[in-house]
Scaffold this motif. Structure first.
Motif, PDB file in Angstrom:
ATOM      1  N   ILE A  43       0.868  -1.186   0.000  1.00  0.00           N
ATOM      2  CA  ILE A  43       0.000   0.000   0.000  1.00  0.00           C
ATOM      3  C   ILE A  43       0.898   1.228   0.000  1.00  0.00           C
ATOM      4  CG2 ILE A  43      -1.655   1.374   1.323  1.00  0.00           C
ATOM      5  CD1 ILE A  43      -3.032  -0.951   0.196  1.00  0.00           C
ATOM      6  N   VAL A  44       0.603   2.174  -0.882  1.00  0.00           N
ATOM      7  CA  VAL A  44       1.341   3.434  -0.917  1.00  0.00           C
ATOM      8  C   VAL A  44       0.515   4.466  -0.166  1.00  0.00           C
ATOM      9  CG1 VAL A  44       2.358   5.216  -2.360  1.00  0.00           C
ATOM     10  CG2 VAL A  44       2.417   2.831  -3.111  1.00  0.00           C
ATOM     11  N   SER A  45       0.941   4.749   1.054  1.00  0.00           N
ATOM     12  CA  SER A  45       0.227   5.653   1.950  1.00  0.00           C
ATOM     13  C   SER A  45       0.983   6.972   2.056  1.00  0.00           C
ATOM     14  CB  SER A  45       0.122   4.992   3.332  1.00  0.00           C
ATOM     15  OG  SER A  45      -0.109   5.927   4.349  1.00  0.00           O
ATOM     16  N   PRO A  46       0.306   8.059   2.456  1.00  0.00           N
ATOM     17  CA  PRO A  46       1.039   9.298   2.735  1.00  0.00           C
ATOM     18  C   PRO A  46       2.118   9.115   3.801  1.00  0.00           C
ATOM     19  CG  PRO A  46      -1.305   9.748   2.569  1.00  0.00           C
ATOM     20  CD  PRO A  46      -1.155   8.253   2.534  1.00  0.00           C
ATOM     21  N   ARG A  47       1.960   8.067   4.631  1.00  0.00           N
ATOM     22  CA  ARG A  47       2.953   7.783   5.671  1.00  0.00           C
ATOM     23  C   ARG A  47       4.124   6.957   5.151  1.00  0.00           C
ATOM     24  NH1 ARG A  47      -0.200   4.998  10.423  1.00  0.00           N
ATOM     25  NH2 ARG A  47      -1.699   4.405   8.808  1.00  0.00           N
ATOM     26  N   GLY A  48       4.011   6.468   3.901  1.00  0.00           N
ATOM     27  CA  GLY A  48       5.077   5.660   3.329  1.00  0.00           C
ATOM     28  C   GLY A  48       4.539   4.390   2.697  1.00  0.00           C
ATOM     29  N   VAL A  49       5.449   3.536   2.269  1.00  0.00           N
ATOM     30  CA  VAL A  49       5.098   2.274   1.625  1.00  0.00           C
ATOM     31  C   VAL A  49       4.958   1.187   2.690  1.00  0.00           C
ATOM     32  CG1 VAL A  49       5.960   0.441   0.112  1.00  0.00           C
ATOM     33  CG2 VAL A  49       6.159   2.841  -0.590  1.00  0.00           C
ATOM     34  N   TYR A  50       3.832   0.473   2.667  1.00  0.00           N
ATOM     35  CA  TYR A  50       3.553  -0.590   3.626  1.00  0.00           C
ATOM     36  C   TYR A  50       3.526  -1.943   2.921  1.00  0.00           C
ATOM     37  CZ  TYR A  50       2.332   2.592   7.436  1.00  0.00           C
ATOM     38  OH  TYR A  50       2.383   3.532   8.424  1.00  0.00           O
ATOM     39  N   PHE A  51       4.272  -2.900   3.466  1.00  0.00           N
ATOM     40  CA  PHE A  51       4.277  -4.263   2.936  1.00  0.00           C
ATOM     41  C   PHE A  51       3.018  -4.998   3.376  1.00  0.00           C
ATOM     42  CE2 PHE A  51       5.188  -8.735   4.096  1.00  0.00           C
ATOM     43  CZ  PHE A  51       5.370  -9.254   2.813  1.00  0.00           C
ATOM     44  N   LEU A  52       2.386  -5.726   2.436  1.00  0.00           N
ATOM     45  CA  LEU A  52       1.216  -6.538   2.751  1.00  0.00           C
ATOM     46  C   LEU A  52       1.546  -8.028   2.741  1.00  0.00           C
ATOM     47  CD1 LEU A  52      -1.603  -4.709   0.726  1.00  0.00           C
ATOM     48  CD2 LEU A  52      -1.032  -4.477   3.164  1.00  0.00           C
ATOM     49  N   GLU A  53       2.011  -8.544   1.608  1.00  0.00           N
ATOM     50  CA  GLU A  53       2.326  -9.972   1.526  1.00  0.00           C
ATOM     51  C   GLU A  53       3.170 -10.254   0.291  1.00  0.00           C
ATOM     52  OE1 GLU A  53      -1.240 -12.247  -0.646  1.00  0.00           O
ATOM     53  OE2 GLU A  53      -1.870 -11.320   1.241  1.00  0.00           O
ATOM     54  N   THR A  54       3.771 -11.452   0.277  1.00  0.00           N
ATOM     55  CA  THR A  54       4.562 -11.902  -0.862  1.00  0.00           C
ATOM     56  C   THR A  54       3.967 -13.182  -1.423  1.00  0.00           C
ATOM     57  OG1 THR A  54       6.637 -10.918  -0.094  1.00  0.00           O
ATOM     58  CG2 THR A  54       6.831 -12.787  -1.590  1.00  0.00           C
ATOM     59  N   ASN A  55       3.858 -13.239  -2.737  1.00  0.00           N
ATOM     60  CA  ASN A  55       3.423 -14.441  -3.441  1.00  0.00           C
ATOM     61  C   ASN A  55       4.652 -15.103  -4.047  1.00  0.00           C
ATOM     62  OD1 ASN A  55       0.273 -13.993  -3.621  1.00  0.00           O
ATOM     63  ND2 ASN A  55       1.237 -12.036  -4.096  1.00  0.00           N
ATOM     64  N   THR A  56       4.986 -16.302  -3.573  1.00  0.00           N
ATOM     65  CA  THR A  56       6.151 -16.995  -4.121  1.00  0.00           C
ATOM     66  C   THR A  56       5.824 -17.718  -5.426  1.00  0.00           C
ATOM     67  OG1 THR A  56       5.656 -18.877  -2.674  1.00  0.00           O
ATOM     68  CG2 THR A  56       7.323 -17.297  -1.915  1.00  0.00           C
ATOM     69  N   LEU A  57       4.524 -17.892  -5.704  1.00  0.00           N
ATOM     70  CA  LEU A  57       4.083 -18.426  -7.001  1.00  0.00           C
ATOM     71  C   LEU A  57       2.947 -17.554  -7.515  1.00  0.00           C
ATOM     72  CD1 LEU A  57       3.998 -22.327  -6.561  1.00  0.00           C
ATOM     73  CD2 LEU A  57       5.618 -20.980  -7.916  1.00  0.00           C
ATOM     74  N   PRO A  58       3.256 -16.335  -7.915  1.00  0.00           N
ATOM     75  CA  PRO A  58       2.199 -15.451  -8.413  1.00  0.00           C
ATOM     76  C   PRO A  58       1.578 -15.998  -9.687  1.00  0.00           C
ATOM     77  CG  PRO A  58       4.351 -14.540  -8.915  1.00  0.00           C
ATOM     78  CD  PRO A  58       4.590 -15.722  -8.026  1.00  0.00           C
ATOM     79  N   SER A  59       0.341 -15.614  -9.923  1.00  0.00           N
ATOM     80  CA  SER A  59      -0.340 -16.046 -11.139  1.00  0.00           C
ATOM     81  C   SER A  59       0.448 -15.629 -12.376  1.00  0.00           C
ATOM     82  CB  SER A  59      -1.744 -15.424 -11.195  1.00  0.00           C
ATOM     83  OG  SER A  59      -2.348 -15.679 -12.449  1.00  0.00           O
TER      84      SER A  59
END
Length: 322
Positions: A273-289
């Motif tokens: 998420i790109v927030s006014p407070r900075g970039v926030y990590f959500l999750e990683t997909n090791t086998l993305p579509s």
């Protein structure tokens, strides 16, 4: 010269079964038969492996395969289960190993890795079923500012994820999430556009190649990207994105940071998420579509690359044991 035998795994007993079928179908179309003898290995919703429509065992399905190209998505394919099967049978395969796959799939453990690596992540609480469930639910509602995002701990692709605005919403959202996992993650809601960035090992002459960020645009009024929005084509990815150069660089740096922190290999795709407070990590997909409309494929196309180029590259990495 004999062709390399590549077994494409698709389907699987996963909540992302349909996504895996689309991903696998696009992979099958993208592998050139000039170089590869392609074997379509279908795994049904019950976990039964099939060859040419006939049920079989993993040993028989993989007999003579030089590389397994893992196009599965979600649990079973992305949580270390199928990786352990492939390792037991000594079949080289694309994507992260069993440990990194399981680590990335577990949202709490992945967040811990992100925090240790210095990345921002939303504040969270882990909720488990217990004898004092109702009291804990009330305490959570009183102590955690609304709205919140409620997620199953061990699911990907926003499966079972919802936004809660009040007590009733919260109770219903947690109950839904518990149908997918025995632990539920409650996160603060971070406002801002969503972005996703791929990392590919040893690609295009770089030790770690970071794709251009894809900006995911939600329909007006929607708070998060849900599987329903993805399935209907209402969550639109834009690449190149509208982010500033500085934000793009921060996103790429964060994607590389978590790729390395999780011990991912070959390729991954991380969401932010790109927030006014900075970039926030959500999750990683090791086998993305890897379907035609998938963000990683979009990013490759925007950079003048293609899915066939990526597939050829990761097959080589798997063969080399890297």
């Amino acid at each position: 010269m004999a062709k390399l035998s590549v077994g494409v795994l698709r389907g699987g007993p996963s909540s992302e079964y349909d996504t895996s079928l689309r991903s696998g179908a696009h992979v099958l179309r993208s592998l050139t038969t000039d170089w590869y003898q392609v074997r379509d290995i279908f795994i049904d919703r019950d976990g039964v492996w099939h060859m040419r429509g006939v049920p079989t065992t993993p040993e028989r399905a993989l007999h003579g395969v030089d590389v397994a190209l893992n196009a599965l998505c979600g649990e079973y394919g992305e949580d270390g289960t199928v990786q352990r099967i492939l390792e037991k049978l000594s079949v080289p395969y694309t994507g992260s190993d069993a440990f990194a796959s399981a680590l990335a799939m577990h949202k709490v453990r992945a967040k811990e890795c992100a925090v240790e690596a210095g990345l921002r992540t939303p504040q969270c609480i882990v909720f488990r079923v217990s004898e004092d469930y109702e009291k804990r639910l009330l305490d959570l509602f009183r102590s955690f500012p609304m709205p919140v995002v409620v997620k199953p701990v061990a699911r990907g692709s926003s499966i079972g994820t919802s936004v809660a605005y009040g007590y009733t919403d919260l109770a219903e959202s947690i109950a839904r999430a518990f149908t997918h996992s025995n632990q539920v993650l409650i996160e603060e809601y971070i406002r801002g556009p969503e972005a996703t960035v791929g990392v590919i090992d040893g690609f295009r002459g770089e030790e770690y190649y970071q794709t251009l960020p894809v900006e995911i645009v939600r329909p007006q009024g929607e708070m998060i990207i849900t599987p329903e929005l993805k399935g209907c084509g209402l969550a639109i990815g834009h690449c190149p994105s509208t982010f500033s150069h500085g934000i793009k660089q921060e996103l790429q740096d964060a994607a590389l940071c978590i790729h390395r922190a999780l011990g991912a290999r070959h390729y991954s795709r991380s969401d932010f998420i790109v927030s006014p407070r900075g970039v926030y990590f959500l999750e990683t997909n090791t086998l993305p579509s890897l379907s035609q409309e998938a963000p990683l494929v979009q990013a490759l196309t925007a950079a003048g690359s293609s899915l066939p180029e990526l597939l050829e590259h990761v097959i080589v990495l798997a063969r080399r044991g890297k």
